[in-house]
Design an enzyme around this catalytic site. Structure first.
Site, mmCIF file in Angstrom:
data_model
loop_
_atom_site.group_PDB
_atom_site.id
_atom_site.type_symbol
_atom_site.label_atom_id
_atom_site.label_comp_id
_atom_site.label_asym_id
_atom_site.label_seq_id
_atom_site.Cartn_x
_atom_site.Cartn_y
_atom_site.Cartn_z
ATOM 1 N N HIS A 126 0.819 -1.215 0.000
ATOM 2 C CA HIS A 126 0.000 0.000 0.000
ATOM 3 C C HIS A 126 0.848 1.259 0.000
ATOM 4 O O HIS A 126 0.351 2.345 0.286
ATOM 5 C CB HIS A 126 -0.960 -0.016 1.195
ATOM 6 C CG HIS A 126 -1.985 -1.100 1.107
ATOM 7 N ND1 HIS A 126 -2.711 -1.539 2.201
ATOM 8 C CD2 HIS A 126 -2.410 -1.848 0.051
ATOM 9 C CE1 HIS A 126 -3.532 -2.504 1.824
ATOM 10 N NE2 HIS A 126 -3.367 -2.715 0.524
ATOM 11 N N SER A 201 -6.557 -7.060 9.652
ATOM 12 C CA SER A 201 -7.956 -7.488 9.713
ATOM 13 C C SER A 201 -8.296 -8.450 8.578
ATOM 14 O O SER A 201 -9.335 -9.102 8.603
ATOM 15 C CB SER A 201 -8.883 -6.271 9.654
ATOM 16 O OG SER A 201 -8.627 -5.522 8.465
#
EC number: 2.3.1.286
Length: 253
Positions: A126, A201
């Site tokens: 990212h 997550s």
């Protein structure tokens, strides 16, 4: 299997690391909260206060670019003072020992590099928020230069080479994932015999598919996260304890 207590979790994790030839960590925001960097998704996280600015809005509107940089400057002291936590240092210790060839990370904070990983062995899925790039020609800019432009004009700057907007070197919603990094991450996931999914997550795709790729390629999977994930049933070991407490014994001297 969900670990029933911290001590047995650490012991079982240690055995799995010792038995593995190639360990590949996949890290998310949870590994950096000990370093003072807030996560995005949990209650009180950054996205509960400010919705993320999509890439198309950043490209299209000066006000969106200004807001994106206002938020980044508000976090500058956090990123500048953050230091690697026990989780980062434990992985770096295993890296130096030759167990870990590279780390795959969703994080943008540069803390794996600061912990001792060589820059080319941190696969940033990212991007990285500690510097900026032109979205047109890719020219690199330092955050201090962007802030200098901001202070002079009150607006987010454009590239001095091609006049396209300058953005943190991160991947925003709606922005294409970095092809080379995703390819390398997939190859590492296929080659490892143990993947450690730490502090993620596992809901942001396509990066969240990497533990599944590892598992489907024959690797064992350990998930270390305070909360349950959708991939817990796939894991050989699930540890729902503080990441620093779990990985602290692996920091070394």
């Amino acid at each position: 299997m969900i670990a029933s207590d911290l001590r047995s979790a650490i012991d079982r994790l240690g055995d799995m690391i010792a038995e593995a030839s190639v360990v590949v960590p996949f890290t998310g925001a949870g590994i950096s909260t000990e370093s003072g960097i807030p996560d995005f998704r949990s209650p009180g996280g950054l996205w509960s206060r400010n919705q993320p600015i999509p890439f198309d809005a950043f490209v299209a509107r000066q006000d969106a670019r200004d807001e994106a940089w206002r938020r980044r400057f508000a976090m500058e002291s956090v990123f500048k003072t953050a230091r690697p936590g026990r989780g980062h240092r434990a992985l770096a210790n295993l890296y130096r020992a030759g167990k870990i060839p590279a780390v795959l990370t969703q994080n943008i904070d540069n803390l794996h590099q600061a912990s001792g990983f060589a820059e080319h062995d941190v696969v940033e899925l990212h991007g990285n928020t500690t510097y900026a790039r032109c979205i047109g020609c890719g020219k690199r800019y330092e955050i201090d230069w962007v802030k200098w432009c901001w202070d002079r004009t009150g607006h987010a700057p454009h590239c001095t080479a091609c006049d396209e907007p300058v953005k943190t070197a991160t991947i925003s919603f709606g922005q294409a994932m970095p092809e080379a990094e995703m390819h390398r991450a997939a190859e590492l996931a296929k080659q490892c015999d143990l993947m450690l999914a730490i502090g993620s997550s596992l809901v942001v795709w396509p990066a969240a598919g990497l533990p599944i790729t590892a598992k489907n390629s024959g690797a064992k999977l350990v998930i270390i996260n305070n909360e349950s994930t959708d991939q817990d049933e796939l894991a050989d070991l699930v540890i729902r304890y503080d990441i620093g407490e779990v990985l602290g014994p692996f920091v070394g001297n």
